[in-house]
Design an enzyme around this catalytic site. Structure first.
Site, PDB file in Angstrom:
ATOM      1  N   SER A 145      51.164  53.986  35.383  1.00  0.00           N
ATOM      2  CA  SER A 145      51.587  52.852  34.566  1.00  0.00           C
ATOM      3  C   SER A 145      51.350  53.204  33.104  1.00  0.00           C
ATOM      4  CB  SER A 145      50.782  51.608  34.937  1.00  0.00           C
ATOM      5  OG  SER A 145      50.959  50.570  33.994  1.00  0.00           O
ATOM      6  N   TYR A 158      41.823  48.261  36.193  1.00  0.00           N
ATOM      7  CA  TYR A 158      43.181  48.709  36.498  1.00  0.00           C
ATOM      8  C   TYR A 158      43.609  49.873  35.606  1.00  0.00           C
ATOM      9  CZ  TYR A 158      48.215  48.475  37.396  1.00  0.00           C
ATOM     10  OH  TYR A 158      49.518  48.787  37.731  1.00  0.00           O
TER      11      TYR A 158
END
Length: 265
Positions: A145, A158
């Site tokens: 990501s 995350y």
């Protein structure tokens, strides 16, 4: 099914029941791959498999499995061995973000997320890479990501997990590239899927304009084309690439302040 006999190539895709994973299944099937689709939702998987077979005439196997089960990787290995199935391509897509700060979430919750984002994709790479070496060809896409480059969010693990995926993939590519195995880290930004709804932050992100979001089909198509070109890193979209470049040159102090104020770009 023994794809070493029929000379068809097979891709294993995790998190295949929706979003980017489902889109990857469609792209690979369209390109002539058979698929092994893994996710928790059996009905969604079987429906997708039937649709792919009807559209492309390929073979689409499903394995309904929670990859956070303690013996999940062994179950995948047994599934492959039982069917004498060789994995030519791997897409590690399964994952989620825990929408709770570190001290609010329980350790079991954090441990499960870390396992799914870090341990599972690493274990699956290890599981299939030897077979790829023996066959002299392979493709691995690990979905990271742009969060891997972004400012931290208070109490969130995350970004750290996605940073691991990014660096792990590059390390594997350096080792496996001489064996004609391409490993690529795919870094999408905001993508229209069930991901944010599952996290419970869809309403929180509703202020972000539509032009900032990408469709999962485009993300998957770019990912497929990138790994086939031999890229080791692909950041989806011009805006996301600009953001990542900005993050790279941004002083850590500024990134820290952005994280403190919970600024999402």
């Amino acid at each position: 099914m023994n794809n070493s006999i029929n000379n068809r190539k097979t891709v294993l895709i995790t998190g295949a029941s929706s979003g980017i994973g489902e889109s990857f299944a469609k792209v690979f099937a369209e390109k002539g791959f058979d698929t092994l689709l893994i996710a928790r939702r059996k009905e969604r998987l079987e429906k997708l498999a039937q649709e792919l077979t009807a559209a492309h005439g390929n073979v689409n196997l499903t394995l309904a499995l929670d990859l956070n089960e303690t013996d999940a990787i062994q179950k995948v290995a047994s599934f492959l061995k039982k069917r004498r199935l060789h994995v030519d391509a791997l897409v590690n897509n399964a994952g989620y973000a825990l929408p709770k700060p570190f001290m609010v979430g329980s350790w079991d919750e954090h441990k499960a997320m870390i396992n799914l984002l870090i341990t599972v994709p690493t274990a699956l790479c290890h599981l299939v890479a030897e077979g790829m070496k023996e066959h002299g060809q392979g493709w691995i896409i690990n979905v990271s990501s742009i969060a891997a480059f972004a400012p931290e969010f208070p109490g969130s693990l995350y970004n750290a997990a996605k940073s691991y995926v990014l660096h792990m993939t590059e390390a594997l590519d350096l080792e496996l590239r001489p064996f004609n195995i391409n490993c690529m880290s795919l870094c999408p930004g905001l993508t229209s899927s069930e991901f944010h709804e599952t996290m419970g932050v869809k309403e929180f992100l509703s202020y972000i304009p539509k032009w900032r979001w990408m469709e999962s089909d485009i993300v998957a198509k770019e990912g497929y084309e990138g790994v086939m070109r031999g890229e080791h890193l692909l950041i989806n979209g011009k805006v996301n690439r600009a953001l990542v470049n900005a993050f790279k040159f941004m002083p850590n102090k500024i990134k820290y302040l952005m994280g403190k104020k919970q600024i999402i770009l």
